[in-house]
Scaffold this active site. Sequence first.
Site, short mmCIF file in Angstrom:
data_model
loop_
_atom_site.label_atom_id
_atom_site.label_comp_id
_atom_site.label_asym_id
_atom_site.label_seq_id
_atom_site.Cartn_x
_atom_site.Cartn_y
_atom_site.Cartn_z
N ARG A 34 30.79 47.00 28.61
CA ARG A 34 31.20 46.44 27.32
C ARG A 34 30.43 47.09 26.16
NH1 ARG A 34 32.35 43.12 31.46
NH2 ARG A 34 33.88 41.45 31.26
N ASP A 52 30.65 37.96 42.84
CA ASP A 52 30.27 39.22 43.49
C ASP A 52 29.15 39.05 44.51
OD1 ASP A 52 32.14 40.67 42.04
OD2 ASP A 52 30.74 41.12 40.42
C1 S3P Z 1 33.73 41.67 36.13
C2 S3P Z 1 34.49 40.59 36.51
C3 S3P Z 1 34.68 40.21 37.92
C4 S3P Z 1 33.67 40.89 38.84
C5 S3P Z 1 33.49 42.34 38.52
C6 S3P Z 1 33.02 42.52 37.08
C7 S3P Z 1 33.62 41.96 34.67
O1 S3P Z 1 35.99 40.57 38.33
O2 S3P Z 1 34.06 40.75 40.18
O3 S3P Z 1 32.55 42.93 39.38
O4 S3P Z 1 32.74 42.77 34.29
O5 S3P Z 1 34.39 41.39 33.90
P1 S3P Z 1 37.27 39.60 38.16
O6 S3P Z 1 37.54 39.43 36.72
O7 S3P Z 1 38.39 40.32 38.86
O8 S3P Z 1 36.87 38.33 38.85
#
Ligand code: S3P
Length: 450
Positions: A35, A329
């Site tokens: 981000r 995660d």
């Molecule tokens: C993330 C959101 C999660 C996570 C990924 C990172 C993010 O995924 O599993 O490792 O940085 O927004 P999901 O939005 O598919 O749950």
Amino acid sequence: MSSHDPAQTRPRRFTAAGPLTGRIRVPGDKSISHRSIMLGALAVGRTRVTGLLEGEDVLSTAAAMRAMGAEIERLDSGEWVIDGVGVGSLLQPQTALDMGNSGTSTRLLMGLVASHPITATFVGDASLSKRPMGRVIEPLSRMGADFTAAPGGRLPLTLRGLSPAVPIEYRLPVASAQVKSAILLAGLNTPGVTTVIEPVPTRDHSERMLKGFGAKLEVDVEADGTRIIRVTGEAELKPQVIDVPGDPSSAAFFVVAALLVPGSDLVIENVGLNPTRAALFDVLRQMGGHIEEVDRRDVGGEPVADLRVRASALTGIAVDPAVVPSMVDEFPVLFVAAALAQGRTVTTGLEELRVKESDRIAVMRAALELAGARVTETEDGLIIDGTGGDPLPGTAQGAAVATHLDHRIAMSMAVAGLASQAGVEVDDTRPIATSFPVFEHLLAAATGTA
Ligand code: S3P
């Protein structure tokens, strides 16, 4: 040749080593690093970032933002500087955007492109090319973007953005920070108010950082916990100075390793403890883990502390499915902790794990079984009967755990290897570099085998 050509795998047997001691610092948070680069690239002026995760996933994001006009450079000091183009001014990339293994890069960048008058093609590795993109295609199509995707809404995918795009109000059908963020990022260059309704809270780094960059963003929380997030376009972002906290998802492997290896007493410095991320540490405490927060403070608008972790006897529990989004995660490594606990651990509500870098329910079931753990797979989770603290048998000679290009499977089973008799053979350690390039180095340092 792809960097994930099976002929070039890097297998390794992880074996029991000394206790984990001393102090370590894990790299920057992956979500926040992505981000920082994206918003820095959209601001007008120079954003400076320290502590950025220099993993393959984040480098994929940086390469894509460069291809769309931002200037992004790593200084010798380790600081990153990003000269942004301004919201609305992303350039047409000249070649396909290679997202490697990174779902976050893909889905968030799809959001950015959707409201710009450009066309971009997204490609990725074998793991990413199996993952569902329909969850972002659907809302972004409502905003006016047009898609051509491989069958099942998968990569490779070409996206034609629309400017001006149409603001929408969208209720998330799956708890996903990636989908939420894609829509909010599309909303930045969309005139009017784009609204995301989130029935189950997910990580809120996008909201925090968008506010930090000066976007008009409001969050209302209803009595039942539903979050309503509104962003007003067309936004003008002001460059920021960002210090990225350590990634709790990377710290997780060292926390579990220190709990499991007898005699361990380890301090992990500067761990991000955003409540939408940190549920693993509470669950491990409920299981009897000694995890102490030292010097709680604020870094880059996020709560942070040093974690002191001591070897502990763990007891199995039923994990409350309500915590799943705030440790989504961390289940692979929690399963390893459960495999060494006293009694039974039951996890439910983990459907989303089946569409991560691998099907983490099936892949961890197979991996733990190969290492001698007692595991039952259900539709939405695993039931694990722990050893009561005895080491796992480990994998037999010639048998290797299949990681399926999934960094978190590789690191979780490395931790299992530390708590095993014969060690655990992992078929390929290369995917670790997507999120935690210094993992093996830090493991050697913490166990005194460097
Ligand atoms: C993330 C959101 C999660 C996570 C990924 C990172 C993010 O995924 O599993 O490792 O940085 O927004 P999901 O939005 O598919 O749950």
